[in-house]
Structure formats: structure tokens, C-alpha cells
Design a protein around this motif. Structure first.
Motif, PDB file in Angstrom:
ATOM      1  N   LYS A  34       0.828  -1.213   0.000  1.00  0.00           N
ATOM      2  CA  LYS A  34       0.000   0.000   0.000  1.00  0.00           C
ATOM      3  C   LYS A  34       0.858   1.257   0.000  1.00  0.00           C
ATOM      4  N   ALA A  72       1.299   2.832  -3.970  1.00  0.00           N
ATOM      5  CA  ALA A  72       0.059   3.604  -3.872  1.00  0.00           C
ATOM      6  C   ALA A  72      -0.362   4.079  -5.265  1.00  0.00           C
ATOM      7  N   GLU A 110      -3.887  -1.057  -7.075  1.00  0.00           N
ATOM      8  CA  GLU A 110      -5.310  -1.183  -7.370  1.00  0.00           C
ATOM      9  C   GLU A 110      -5.557  -1.549  -8.826  1.00  0.00           C
TER      10      GLU A 110
END
Length: 829
Positions: free
Chosen positions: A105, A109, A113
Motif C-alpha cells: 500500500k 500507492a 489497485e
């Protein structure tokens, strides 16, 4: 070309010649070609700094796939370390992430995703590659990563060291023992050849390389030493190195500039993983890497498989395959989150497979795609599987025989307490220890996952109900077949030791009573799931300080919440949610203090100093058609009258949905009163006989129904399918369209209706009775049956063993040598 024809050896050429060797024989030839490089004992050092490290290396992973996973794990660690250095963070400092998940994460970042999209996933996967080369049945594997890399003078402190604990203070990487990566050496052909090269991520310094091998004992050494050792190549006492800008090493999408590259020569891949590695090896690695932190690219080549059109496949773990890429195989998936004093926190994910996919039986493809390594219950840390159970856990511990080939469980041990978790796994990270903790964990899982009314029990019941038939005919069949058994005390004694048999007792006459009319329930509206929840409502009344419910001391209580979110909300890959439980207040009943000592009066305690797990063990189940179940049981120091105030929050976009209520510790539940037993049939407890036909018939099942409902493939070769639930044989399915019966009848020309009926009756009676007694004797004598599969002893369920017996000549024997022939001839005269 003589590498040492000049004063400055051509080390680049040496490295490239080593790298382009296709298998270990080519390395042997190269070593023989350059004795000035390889023959001198001064040019070799023991791996790990000591010849005594042989046992450490040899006693690593038992499987070549598990050993290969350790290499990949090291590449993931190295890649995260590089990102940490590039971010200007000290990996051992306070600002460094504390978990692997947090590292992804923080360092990726805005990127992580997107990895669920194929193009982004493949691009990221190019940073860690596994590439096949060499002959098809003598494959060598190259593992590349664009990670931190090492300077040549650091090799002996990192790649070539053992048991130094280099990563023990770095929390966001998997490695800690500094030895797991050495386990693959023993699977590198007969001589343990492994080429290792690396250059620091910032481009400073040259490319260093060395060759690792098993030391070839001289004749003198063979006479004096028990074991050999592993060693690595040095020149002039140092790791060979040479300057580079970039090298073409056959990587996908790039040249080699920095990072590390390892080549494993003639790697001993097991059956099922030897063909196109971007497919077969990819599947095996996915099982061991349930949820890796980073995607990996598996690559085969046109030279090896010119006709294959998909030689490059990203690998991103079995979880994503089950929930995204291959979700057509999965009928239902769910999670159970446990918080318990025994181990801390643990998540169990369950995947129940469909019996058919695309109108075809899915049993074989499921085994091939998802159980290649015979692992049914996976125990993982940071997404890497550290140990497993086989399917025997499903049958023997959960007693869910119907789900044996259609259930996969994943137990995430990442957030367990350290003191408990460290006793679960061997240091090799490929198997469970035989410790008290593993025994207690198995018992816990068996109790919680196999309990009546649980998610898995409901799924098993649904599958059983889908193949239920009218029991009238089967009861009549049982009456006829058990007449002689009741007259034989020895047979009754044998069967009674396995089945709970009760003879029919005379019942007093009963006057017929009119049936009570049960009011019909209005049809409920179909559940309409939402991607995100819009409400959370606890069932029950809870006003002010009034407790919502009482939790029996020594027992458990389930609180249900209504919501509208989809079933996969807690465990979906994209935007998952969470149910959080916080402790707001604690009221101790009179008679106990905070430390457990006696006191005259109770009172409120400071809840900020407590966590939920200090008071209650909690099990949160994932949503099921609008219902979330939270099961709680008190800690052992609780007492009747204690009260706990809880805040239950369901995450949602914008703000969390909350419910606040009290629960109270109540007296233990009274034991249930015995229910009046219905009238018993003769020898109640024997398994029910059920007939199967290819085409539909009254009071029978079709082959397709068996396959559709419980995934059992029935054809003309099938004779019987015993269905057990745990240790109990519940039903015996008999195939009345079996080849053996048709073949027996075909011997008799102009067969009459009487012969057809009698032969059918004799056939099913013989099959039923032989199945009954084979099962009873095997269980009564406590036999454990195994079968050799892939070189290992695989437990075989008794019911499966009996089914296999009948399909392999046993049924022909009982038909042709059990008086059937004489009977048919007598009927035909």
C-alpha cells in the motif's frame, strides 16, 4: 576460446557461457573445458562458510515446488526492499511498514489497485520472471527480479550465507531464517548446479556472479568423509565480477541492468508441472502462493513449444484465480473471521466448487486446476502457504464427505499471536509441526467449521436434499433384505458394532388424530444485493442498558444483523469491506475483580484498557443473503452477570454503519430434553438403498442427477456409490444400468421378464449386502487405507475403496460365482 589466454580473464564471456548452458550436462562439459577456472580447490568456498552446512541445505523443503516458492519469495522481498530504499525509508526504522500488505500500500500507492487489470498486472509482473529453457523433459529455470540486488563483496553476507537472520529486523518481508532459498539446490539435477548473478539496484558497481554446486568428492575424500558439502566459485578469493550497462538474457520486455538472476539447471519438476511452465508450473505455484504481495510472470519459449499460443502468463495467486479469473468453477465462497484467546486473530476462507461447469462434469478439471499438489486446507503467512491438510480433514474431521472433492479452505495465519504461530510451522515453511498448538488448531477448525447449522453443513445438506427420493420403496427393500439378518445373532453383532441398529418394538394402538393445519408463510421477496451496504440492523430489542441477549457461560450465542450488501463483501478482491467490533463498556458482576480475585461488589471497568478478545471469543461470518452472523462465547474468567457493551461497525463509503448494544453472561444452558422417538422400522440404522438409472424412473435417481447434485460421475462402469457422512454410511446408491449387470444378462438368450426381475433383485441385494459388510468389517477392524499417488501415500476413504473394488472385477465375481448362473438356468428351464 581460452578465457585465460590473456592476463585479464574474460569474466563476461565466462558468465555468458555458464548462463547459456541448457542443462547440467552442458555445465559438466564447460567445467571440463576450463580446468584452470574450475579444477583448483582454491577457487571454491563452502556455502554458508562451513562444510558442515550440508545438513541445513538438505533438510529444507520436501517438494521441488515449495523450494521454488522460496526463491520467488526472496524475489518479492528484494523488490519491496528496493522500493523501500528508493522511498528513502530505513527498512529497520520506525517509518518502515510493519507488514507486507502495508508495504504494498505504501510503496505502490495508486498502482496496486490496477493490477487486477490484465495489462497492468503483466507490466508489473515483468519485474519478477520465471523462464524455462533446455530440453522439455530436462528443464532449467531462470528466476529474475528487479529488486535491490547486491554488490559482489556482499554476496557472502547475503546470497551465500546461512542462518544469519539478515531479515529478522525487517517486518515487511517474509524471510527471517536466512536459509529457505538454499532448499532449491538439492533439486538441481544430480550435482546441484545453480548460477547466481546480481547488481545493486542503483547501478553502482559491477555485476557479480558465482556458480554453486555439490562438491564432487575425490577418491581420498570418499574414503574418509560421510557427507559432501555445497560450495561456490571464487577467483583470486573473490566473487567474479565485470562492469555492465545492460545484458540480453532473454527477459520479457527488458534487458538486464540491475537486480538479481538465478539459473537452476535440470530442475526436478514433478509430474503435472513439467509441460508448458506458463500453464502447468503456473498452476502449481498458484497453490503455494495463495495471495502473493506482487504478481510474477511465468514464461516458456517458442523453441520448446512452437505451437503454444500463450507462453507468457502472469501469476497472482490462487485467491484471484478463484474469485476472478476462474470464478465459474466456484459455486459459493465465504469467510469466517475468528478472534479467540487460543491464537489471537485468524481468517478462514472457504471455496465450494460447482459439480458442473459449462454443462460438463467439473471433477477432473477441478482436481487438475486447483488440487494439483493434493492440498485441501492451506495454511498461509503473508500469502505464502506454509503447511496443509489433505482431503482427509474434510471427511474425518469435518465429516462432510460430499464436499471432499469440492471444497478448498484457506487459513490465514498472518495475524495470529506470535507465541502461537511460531509453534505451527517448520522453519522450512512447507509443513506443519507436530505440536500441541497444531493439534488444538485442528480441533478448533473441526469444531467451528463442521458444526451443525454452520455454512458448510448447510451446503452439504442442500446437496443431499437434491438427491433425496421417496423413502417408501427403500423401506420395503430394507424389510426384505434384512429378514435373514435379524435371525442371525452373529451378523447382528457385527453390524451393530458399526451401525446403530434397533429392532422394531410393539407399539400401542393409536387413534387417528386430525392433522393440524400449519399456516403457510408468505413468500419472501428475493434478496437484492448491493455492492456497498446502505444499512445495518441488529435483530432483537436493546433499549438503553437492557441487554440484547444472554451468552451462556461455557456456551455460545449467535447475534444476527440484517444488511443489503452482497455475499462476497468481506473477501472480494476489489474494494472489500469489514465488520469491526469494539468494546465500549464492561460491567463486572459482584464477586470478581479485574484480576479475577474475589470482591464483595461488581462495577464498571475502564473499557479503554481492554480489547474484545480479552472478554469474548468472536466469530464473524461473511454476509449470506442479507444476514451477517456474529457468534460469541465468553472467556474462561467470565462469570454469570457480567455485561459487555459492544459497538459493531460495517464499513461503507462515506461513514461506517453502526449498532451499539449490551450482551450479558447468563447461566449455562440446560441440557436439551430428549425428543419423543418416532416408530422404528426393522433394523433402523442401516443405510438406505437407492437405485440409479441412466434414464428417469420412479423412486430412483438418474446418472445426471448424481453428477449435477453432488459431483459424482456415474457411467456403465459404476456399480455402487456408498455415501457416508463422517463415519456413518447413510445411503448405498446402486447402478441398475451397470455394464456388469447388462453383460451378465446378455449371456442368456430370450431372457424372460421373470429372469429380468429376479436377476435385478439378486444383483442389487448382493451389491447392497457386500457393500454393507465390507464397510462394517473395515470400520470395525479400524483399517486405514492408503493408495500411492505421485510417490506419496494418499489416504483413501472406505466408501471410495469399496466403490473402486466393485468397478474392478469384484461385482463380476459375486454375479458369476454366487449362484446366479445356476438360478438363471433353472428359471429358464
Amino acid at each position: 576460446m581460452d578465457l585465460f589466454s590473456t592476463q585479464q580473464p574474460d569474466l563476461k564471456n565466462l558468465f555468458l557461457q555458464l548462463f547459456h548452458c541448457s542443462e547440467e550436462q552442458a555445465i559438466d562439459n564447460l567445467i571440463g573445458k576450463y580446468p584452470s577456472v574450475f579444477a583448483s580447490s582454491d577457487n571454491w568456498k563452502p556455502l554458508g562458510g562451513s562444510a558442515n552446512m550440508y545438513g541445513v541445505i538438505e533438510n529444507q523443503q520436501a517438494s521441488p515446488i515449495a523450494a521454488l516458492v522460496e526463491k520467488i519469495t526472496n524475489s518479492i522481498d528484494a523488490t519491496l526492499m528496493r522500493k523501500c530504499y528508493e522511498a528513502g525509508v530505513d527498512p529497520k526504522g520506525a517509518d518502515a511498514p510493519r507488514t507486507m500488505e502495508a508495504a504494498v500500500k505504501q510503496f505502490y500507492a495508486g498502482q496496486a489497485e490496477q493490477w487486477d487489470l490484465p495489462s497492468f498486472r503483466k507490466k508489473q509482473a515483468e519485474n519478477i520472471q520465471i523462464i524455462a529453457s533446455g530440453p522439455r523433459m530436462n528443464t532449467s529455470l531462470t528466476i529474475y527480479d528487479s529488486g535491490e540486488g547486491q554488490h559482489p563483496d556482499k554476496f557472502e553476507d547475503t546470497f551465500l550465507s546461512l542462518l544469519r537472520g539478515n531479515k529478522n529486523e525487517i517486518h515487511f518481508v517474509q524471510g527471517k531464517y536466512n536459509m529457505g532459498g538454499s532448499g532449491a539446490i538439492v533439486f538441481c539435477g544430480k550435482r546441484g548446479y545453480q548460477l547466481m548473478a546480481s547488481r545493486r539496484y542503483d547501478g553502482s558497481g559491477p555485476l557479480g556472479f558465482t556458480l554453486i554446486r555439490e562438491h564432487p568428492l575425490t577418491k581420498q575424500e570418499q574414503g574418509s568423509l560421510k557427507n559432501t558439502w555445497y560450495e561456490f566459485l571464487v577467483l583470486d578469493g573473490k566473487i567474479p565480477s565485470f562492469p555492465i550497462t545492460e545484458l540480453d538474457l532473454g527477459l520479457v520486455g527488458r534487458s538486464f541492468t540491475t537486480g538479481s538472476i538465478i539459473k537452476l539447471y535440470s530442475y526436478s519438476l514433478p509430474p503435472g508441472s513439467r509441460s508448458v511452465i506458463s500453464r502447468d508450473l503456473n498452476q502449481s505455484l498458484n497453490e503455494f502462493l495463495f495471495e502473493p504481495a506482487l504478481p510474477i510472470l511465468t514464461v516458456d519459449t517458442k523453441e520448446r513449444y512452437p505451437d503454444d499460443k500463450n507462453l507468457e502468463r502472469p501469476l497472482f495467486g490462487l485467491k484471484r484465480r478463484l474469485e476472478q479469473d476462474d470464478k465459474a468453477y466456484v459455486e459459493e465462497n465465504f469467510v469466517e473471521d475468528f478472534t479467540d484467546a487460543l491464537f489471537g486473530k485468524m481468517r478462514v476462507a472457504g471455496y465450494v466448487f460447482n459439480t458442473k461447469v459449462g454443462g460438463k462434469s467439473a471433477k477432473d478439471s477441478i482436481q487438475r486446476e486447483f488440487f494439483k499438489n493434493n492440498m485441501t486446507v492451506l495454511f498461509s503467512m503473508n500469502g505464502q502457504v506454509h503447511g496443509h491438510y489433505t482431503s482427509e480433514f474434510i471427511t474425518r474431521s469435518l465429516k462432510l464427505n460430499l464436499l471432499k472433492n469440492h471444497l478448498l479452505l484457506h487459513v490465514d495465519c498472518t495475524n495470529m499471536s506470535y507465541e502461537f504461530r511460531k509453534e505451527l510451522f517448520m522453519a522450512s515453511r512447507d509443513r506443519l509441526k507436530g505440536s500441541d498448538e497444531t493439534t488444538k488448531l485442528r480441533q478448533f477448525l473441526a469444531t467451528k467449521l463442521g458444526k451443525a447449522g454452520g455454512r458448510l453443513a448447510e451446503i452439504e445438506k442442500k446437496r443431499k436434499d437434491s438427491i433425496a427420493v421417496d423413502g417408501g420403496d427403500s423401506k420395503e427393500l430394507l424389510k426384505n433384505v434384512t429378514k435373514n439378518i435379524q435371525m442371525n445373532p452373529e451378523l447382528l453383532k457385527l453390524l451393530g458394532s458399526t451401525f446403530k441398529l434397533e429392532e422394531k418394538k410393539p407399539q400401542p394402538d393409536k387413534h387417528d388424530k386430525p392433522e393440524k393445519k400449519v399456516p403457510s408463510k408468505p413468500a419472501s421477496e428475493p434478496f437484492k444485493p448491493q455492492r456497498f451496504p446502505t444499512f445495518l440492523k441488529v435483530r432483537g430489542h436493546h433499549d438503553g442498558d437492557k441487554a440484547l441477549t444472554g451468552i451462556p457461560l461455557g456456551g455460545e450465542k449467535t447475534v444476527r444483523f440484517d444488511t443489503d450488501v452482497e455475499n462476497q463483501y468481506f473477501n472480494r478482491v476489489e474494494e472489500p469491506g469489514e465488520l469491526k467490533i469494539a468494546l465500549l463498556g464492561v460491567k463486572r458482576a459482584a464477586g470478581k475483580n479485574t484480576n479475577g480475585s474475589s470482591t464483595s461488589s461488581g462495577g464498571n471497568l475502564d473499557a479503554t484498557a481492554w480489547a474484545v478478545e480479552d472478554v469474548l471469543n468472536v466469530n464473524v461470518s461473511s454476509p449470506q443473503d442479507g444476514t451477517i452472523r456474529v457468534t460469541m462465547n465468553p472467556q474462561k474468567d467470565a462469570q454469570v452477570g457480567d455485561a459487555v457493551q459492544l459497538k459493531v461497525s460495517l464499513t461503507a463509503p462515506g461513514e461506517e454503519l453502526e449498532e451499539i448494544f449490551w450482551v450479558k453472561i447468563a447461566d449455562k444452558d440446560a441440557p436439551p430434553k430428549p425428543m419423543p422417538q418416532p416408530e422404528e422400522e426393522p433394523l433402523q440404522g442401516l443405510p438406505e438403498p437407492v437405485f440409479m438409472y441412466k434414464e428417469p424412473k420412479d423412486s430412483a435417481l438418474t446418472w445426471d442427477q448424481m453428477e449435477e447434485a453432488i459431483g459424482v460421475s456415474v457411467n456403465h462402469d459404476t456399480v455402487v456409490h456408498p455415501m457416508a457422512s463422517g463415519e456413518n454410511l447413510e445411503k448405498i446408491y446402486i447402478n441398475m444400468d451397470s455394464k456388469v449387470l447388462k453383460s451378465f444378462r446378455s449371456k442368456h438368450r430370450n431372457i424372460t421378464e421373470v429372469q429380468l426381475e429376479i436377476s435385478g433383485r439378486k444383483y442389487w441385494t448382493a451389491v447392497y449386502m457386500h457393500t454393507l459388510f465390507l464397510y462394517s468389517i473395515t470400520k470395525n477392524r479400524k483399517y486405514q487405507i492408503t493408495q500411492t499417488k505421485a510417490g506419496e501415500q494418499d489416504p483413501v476413504d472406505v466408501a471410495d475403496y469399496i466403490k473402486d473394488l466393485f468397478e474392478n472385477f469384484y461385482s463380476e465375481f459375486i454375479l458369476n460365482f454366487g449362484g446366479m448362473e445356476e438360478m438363471m438356468q433353472g428359471l429358464g428351464e
